[in-house]
Design a protein around this motif. Structure first.
Motif, PDB file in Angstrom:
ATOM      1  N   ASN A 171      -1.563  -1.113   8.273  1.00 11.49           N
ATOM      2  CA  ASN A 171      -1.576  -0.727   6.859  1.00 11.49           C
ATOM      3  C   ASN A 171      -0.262  -1.113   6.204  1.00 11.49           C
TER       4      ASN A 171
ATOM      5  N   THR B 146      -1.523   1.960  -1.168  1.00  9.76           N
ATOM      6  CA  THR B 146      -1.752   1.761   0.254  1.00  9.76           C
ATOM      7  C   THR B 146      -3.003   0.928   0.462  1.00  9.76           C
ATOM      8  N   LEU B 147      -2.933  -0.053   1.366  1.00 11.77           N
ATOM      9  CA  LEU B 147      -4.115  -0.836   1.685  1.00 11.77           C
ATOM     10  C   LEU B 147      -4.069  -1.314   3.122  1.00 11.77           C
ATOM     11  N   ARG B 148      -5.241  -1.662   3.623  1.00  9.53           N
ATOM     12  CA  ARG B 148      -5.381  -2.181   4.973  1.00  9.53           C
ATOM     13  C   ARG B 148      -5.180  -3.695   4.939  1.00  9.53           C
TER      14      ARG B 148
END
Length: 230
Positions: free
Chosen positions: A77, A157-159
């Protein structure tokens, strides 16, 4: 030169854990230096539950202030946070995607927040400023304007996936003269290995481009390939 940067890699012996930051000082370099030396470890302690967020220092005891943008990588992440007009831009299959939004007094929500709390925003030579002074509405420090120039960051937030190629962290000295997509187009060959020269040269090319277009501001650029964190 009032910009500073920080980079902590291989956290806890894991190459997929890291945190990077670019800090743009104004009114002197002390607040940027303070943030570059302390913000990373304070955030890491807060994430680990060893420090309450309210205890993170806000450099009010130093002259001036600092904008900042940080990127923390953990378990595939990415968490990007910014306060001010330092910016994070990601290349997604060659397409620029901004992961942060600049905090400036001309932004409707920021202007409303400032005016609601008793401040005022006006323009001087085409630049929106708080109390006729500062051209950013969030940052670390700026004790004399702290009622309106808050240190609270915005966070995304991101994958990370296979299309996420690299991340650009930079101060506004770059973004005032170079668009998000243009920066991605220039940096991409250096970040994807199609150029024989290192990432540092890609950073230098972006800095030189902004300077050649008349930027008189401090310019700091960081390029971070993302495949190592998947």
């Amino acid at each position: 030169m009032e910009d500073r940067f920080s980079a902590i890699t291989n956290l806890r012996g894991d190459r997929k854990h890291a945190i990077f930051g670019v800090y743009d000082g104004h009114g002197g370099a002390k607040a940027a230096e303070f943030a570059a030396k302390n913000l990373d470890k304070n955030v890491l302690e807060a994430v680990a539950g060893k420090r309450d967020e309210s205890e993170i220092a806000d450099a009010n005891d130093v002259k001036g202030g600092s904008c900042c943008v940080t990127a923390m990588f953990s378990d595939g992440n990415i968490v990007v946070s910014n306060a001010g007009d330092c910016r994070a831009v990601m290349s997604v299959g060659g397409v620029a995607e901004a992961l942060s939004s600049d905090h400036r007094p001309c932004r409707d929500d920021e202007r409303t927040r400032i005016e609601t709390t008793g401040g005022y925003v006006d323009t001087f030579r085409g630049v929106w400023r708080i109390e006729g002074s500062l051209a950013v509405s969030r940052g670390i420090g700026d004790a004399h304007l702290k009622k309106w120039v808050i240190a609270e960051p915005e966070t995304k937030t991101l994958r990370i996936d296979q299309d996420h190629e690299f991340l650009i962290l930079a101060s506004d000295g770059l973004w005032d003269k170079v668009s998000n997509q243009e920066a991605v187009d220039i940096a991409r060959p250096f970040c994807l290995g199609t150029e024989e020269k290192p990432l540092l040269l890609g950073c230098k090319k972006l800095v030189d481009l902004s300077a050649s277009r008349g930027s008189l501001d401090d310019i700091s650029v960081m390029l971070i390939p993302l495949d190592q964190f998947i």
